[in-house]
Design a protein around this motif. Structure first.
Motif, PDB file in Angstrom:
ATOM      1  N   ASP A   1      15.202   7.486  37.544  1.00  0.00           N
ATOM      2  CA  ASP A   1      16.374   7.759  36.702  1.00  0.00           C
ATOM      3  C   ASP A   1      17.620   8.065  37.523  1.00  0.00           C
ATOM      4  O   ASP A   1      18.669   8.403  36.965  1.00  0.00           O
ATOM      5  CB  ASP A   1      16.090   8.959  35.779  1.00  0.00           C
TER       6      ASP A   1
ATOM      7  N   TYR B   1      17.841  10.443  39.963  1.00  0.00           N
ATOM      8  CA  TYR B   1      17.945  11.817  40.449  1.00  0.00           C
ATOM      9  C   TYR B   1      17.504  11.902  41.909  1.00  0.00           C
ATOM     10  O   TYR B   1      16.564  11.220  42.314  1.00  0.00           O
ATOM     11  CB  TYR B   1      17.044  12.756  39.631  1.00  0.00           C
TER      12      TYR B   1
ATOM     13  N   VAL C   1      29.752  12.792  42.562  1.00  0.00           N
ATOM     14  CA  VAL C   1      28.776  12.966  41.492  1.00  0.00           C
ATOM     15  C   VAL C   1      27.394  12.644  42.045  1.00  0.00           C
ATOM     16  O   VAL C   1      27.152  11.565  42.563  1.00  0.00           O
ATOM     17  CB  VAL C   1      29.109  12.059  40.290  1.00  0.00           C
ATOM     18  N   GLU C   2      26.508  13.621  41.977  1.00  0.00           N
ATOM     19  CA  GLU C   2      25.156  13.436  42.460  1.00  0.00           C
ATOM     20  C   GLU C   2      24.224  14.041  41.414  1.00  0.00           C
ATOM     21  O   GLU C   2      24.429  15.170  40.987  1.00  0.00           O
ATOM     22  CB  GLU C   2      24.980  14.158  43.795  1.00  0.00           C
ATOM     23  N   ARG C   3      23.236  13.267  40.984  1.00  0.00           N
ATOM     24  CA  ARG C   3      22.290  13.810  40.001  1.00  0.00           C
ATOM     25  C   ARG C   3      21.151  14.469  40.754  1.00  0.00           C
ATOM     26  O   ARG C   3      20.483  13.832  41.563  1.00  0.00           O
ATOM     27  CB  ARG C   3      21.754  12.692  39.107  1.00  0.00           C
TER      28      ARG C   3
ATOM     29  N   ARG D   1      28.547  19.353  39.968  1.00  0.00           N
ATOM     30  CA  ARG D   1      27.144  19.327  40.370  1.00  0.00           C
ATOM     31  C   ARG D   1      26.252  19.899  39.273  1.00  0.00           C
ATOM     32  O   ARG D   1      25.184  19.370  38.984  1.00  0.00           O
ATOM     33  CB  ARG D   1      26.965  20.102  41.675  1.00  0.00           C
TER      34      ARG D   1
ATOM     35  N   ASP E   1      26.675  19.943  36.088  1.00  0.00           N
ATOM     36  CA  ASP E   1      26.566  19.077  34.915  1.00  0.00           C
ATOM     37  C   ASP E   1      25.456  18.052  35.052  1.00  0.00           C
ATOM     38  O   ASP E   1      25.034  17.452  34.073  1.00  0.00           O
ATOM     39  CB  ASP E   1      27.886  18.319  34.695  1.00  0.00           C
ATOM     40  N   ASN E   2      25.022  17.790  36.276  1.00  0.00           N
ATOM     41  CA  ASN E   2      24.087  16.699  36.519  1.00  0.00           C
ATOM     42  C   ASN E   2      22.745  17.162  37.061  1.00  0.00           C
ATOM     43  O   ASN E   2      22.113  16.463  37.845  1.00  0.00           O
ATOM     44  CB  ASN E   2      24.716  15.702  37.495  1.00  0.00           C
TER      45      ASN E   2
END
Lengths: 374, 287
Positions: A24, A26, A112-114, A148, A150-151
């Motif tokens: 997904d 992550y 942005v990093e999940r 960070r 948020d994800n």
């Protein structure tokens, strides 16, 4: 969450969880063994987890030792916390460039990093909530933390052992995860089916992820075993600290001689602030290139134990070690209430374990309380 | 115990509060030893409005940033005035900027003086040293809206006659027939014919109605502690005494923890704080 939503995952099921999260998009982070300690780091498979390890902790002491079973999460917490992934130790805030006759300031956009965290403890969930409150719920949210936070996908693992310096029960922050997670697992090690995890979802996306994993429904016996794990852990806390009177107790004793007594032992090294999962203080450093045409500002973790922390035109407000220790402890346990409405301590015990001289927050508070009784 | 901010008069910075805008130094003049006033104008766009008592974060690009209270007239549009004393690398870089140079500007931040609450009441301003700078906007405001206030007293203490800040303004204010301006110094050379002694000694000798007055205090912490006692002795209630606190500031928006003063974050809850919020902390060393 209804008990009937609980399911049972095998170790293979946990591997599928890691795989699904990775697929997904992550970056999956969990506990690993590195340099003889539990360290949160990238995890590609269950083989990366600390199988068969536990930790012995006491004031100023941490040792990894072998368990006599193959539990994957049979330890408490190490020095590293999830703070390093959410509230980064070093963040570039902006760069500025001198044009012909002015300056152009360009904000750094947070990448942005999940992130998927596996093995978040109940006390750590509470620590994340405290940092959320400080960094996101004020008038000016920290955009870097927000990006960070948020994800993040959170997989909590309820503690099956209490560390020697743990006191989450005293702070009402554990040992069982109550909220703030997408999935919560309780490990039942080396049963008839080998090691299994009783799992429940704490969010919609947690629920839909669980459905993708190979599992069987949890029986009444499974649920009972999971409950017993948390009860056993709660009953074996390494430390305790009375917490209902801390705000008043400490406000009454700001000029107590005990602060100076602690300072006789305290090295003001700041280890406690670095390992604390709720300590949020930062400083900024400005830099320029040699031509003076480029400037930038970098934010870094800071510690209230440094002399510089309270520097004010020509001198520092808190020069003595006693005043700096008092600042740290009273902020955690008393003035955090005044500033943010809650306690700033989650009872994880890291500050006790990682203090090089073993200063124990629970013992120092008790010493002050005892002196009042005399 | 849930914290409830009782902001006096807040106008705060823009959305992305960590990123400075750019302003230009329009004029710069010397106020006293190592102390300079900078008048800033916008590089583009408009300067933010501020309330008397608030501060801005000023950046000397490539060197650093410092919290500097606004010392100019809140009623004058188009420029922002700050008074800086050169004590460290950042304040020295700011104080030595020349007209035409650029600074980074964030703000305004924090609470202002309770000018609304003070209406129809006597106003006693007590300041020491550079503490007059954050009070000057309040004095400008009192002069502009003189009809709305009762008696106005400005009591100022300085280290020596040469250190007196805003000398021309003090002379002008003293010329106002409806304002009581008293100046004292700690030490003086032989040719000083003015008052020598601590500023608190003016309080019993100043005419104001203690039951219906507001006191605005800014100066070194010890001076503020003694001033508060003198005001209490004169009969002023704790709730009517406001002080402006100073602490190391990095973020100015309550995120970095540096400006903690016990129960308060000075950037967020202050710098102007009602004395009853800090009563138990002001006299404890190293808080």
């Amino acid at each position: 969450m209804d008990d009937t939503d609980q399911i049972v995952l095998s170790v293979d099921g946990l591997q599928v969880l890691i795989d699904v999260l990775t697929a997904d998009g992550y970056r999956v982070i969990g506990p690993t063994v590195r340099e003889k300690a539990i360290v949160y780091d990238d995890v590609a498979s269950v083989a990366d987890l600390p199988r068969g390890w536990t930790d012995e902790q006491d004031g100023g002491r941490y040792r990894l030792v072998r368990r006599d079973d193959s539990a994957l999460f049979g330890f408490a917490v190490g020095a590293s916390s999830w703070k390093q992934f959410l509230h980064r130790p070093v963040v570039k805030l902006w760069r500025a460039r001198r044009s012909k006759n002015s300056w152009q300031v360009v904000p750094e956009v947070p990448p942005v990093e999940r992130l998927a965290f596996i093995g978040v403890r109940a006390c750590e969930l509470e620590a994340i909530k405290l940092q959320d409150q400080v960094l996101l719920e004020g008038e000016h949210p920290d955009s870097h933390y927000q990006a960070r936070r948020d994800n993040v996908f959170v997989v909590a693992v309820n503690c099956a052992v209490a560390g020697g310096t743990c006191f989450c029960v005293s702070m009402s922050t554990g040992p069982k995860a109550e909220s703030g997670y997408d999935l919560a697992l309780t490990e039942i090690s080396d049963g008839e089916e080998g090691t299994v995890f009783v799992a429940e979802a704490g969010s919609g996306r947690g629920r839909s992820l669980l459905a993708k994993l190979p599992h069987r429904p949890a029986s009444a016996a499974d649920r009972q075993s999971a409950k017993a794990v948390s009860e056993r852990t709660a009953a074996s806390m390494g430390r305790e600290m009375r917490s209902d009177d801390l705000h008043e107790l400490l406000h009454r004793n700001l000029d107590h001689p005990h602060w100076d007594a602690v300072a006789q032992r305290c090295l003001t090294c700041g280890n406690c602030t670095m390992v604390c999962p709720t300590c949020f203080c930062t400083t900024v450093e400005d830099a320029s290139d040699l031509t003076g045409k480029e400037a930038s500002r970098t934010r870094r973790w800071d510690s209230c134990f440094t002399i510089d922390f309270s520097y004010l035109h020509g001198g520092s407000v808190r020069t003595s070690g006693g005043a700096r220790y008092r600042q740290w402890l009273t902020h955690k346990l008393a003035t955090w209430f005044d500033q943010f409405g809650t306690s700033g301590c989650v009872g994880c015990g890291r500050c006790i374990t990682w203090c090089p001289v073993g200063i124990d927050i629970t013992a120092e508070v008790e010493a002050i309380r005892d002196s009042e009784a005399d | 115990m849930v914290y409830r901010p009782e902001a006096v008069n807040t106008r705060r910075g823009t959305a992305d509060a960590t990123v400075p805008s750019v302003a230009r130094v329009r004029r710069r003049w010397r106020e006293g030893p190592h102390t300079w006033t900078l008048e800033l104008e916008p590089e583009d766009g408009e300067l933010p409005q501020f309330a008397a008592g608030q501060f801005n974060m000023l950046t000397a690009f490539g060197i650093g940033e410092a919290a500097i209270s606004v010392s100019g007239d809140p009623g004058s549009k188009g420029t922002l005035v700050h008074t800086v004393r050169a004590v460290g690398p950042v304040s020295t870089a700011l104080a030595t900027l020349q007209s035409g140079d650029y600074v980074g500007l964030r703000g305004p931040f924090g609470t202002g003086w309770p000018m609304q609450e003070a209406q129809q009441r006597d106003v006693v301003i007590v300041s020491g040293g550079l503490g007059l700078a954050p009070l000057r906007p309040a004095i400008y405001h009192l002069l502009a809206e003189r009809q709305r206030y009762g008696r106005v007293a400005v009591l100022y203490g300085s280290r020596s006659p040469g250190d007196i800040l805003f000398r021309r303004e003090l002379q002008r204010w003293r010329g106002e027939l409806d304002m009581d301006v008293k100046v004292t110094v700690d030490h003086a050379p032989d040719d000083w014919r003015g008052n020598v002694g601590v500023v608190t000694s003016f309080i019993p000798r100043t005419t104001f109605d203690p039951a219906n007055s507001v006191a605005l205090v800014c100066g070194p912490e010890l001076m503020m502690a003694f001033t508060v006692s003198a005001l209490q002795d004169a009969g002023v209630r704790d709730e009517a005494i406001y002080i402006s606190m100073e602490r190391n500031m990095k973020c100015a928006v309550g995120l970095c923890g540096h400006c903690q003063f016990g129960t308060t974050l000075v950037c967020r809850d202050g710098p102007v704080l009602p004395f009853d919020r800090v009563r138990d902390m002001l006299t404890i060393p190293e808080i």
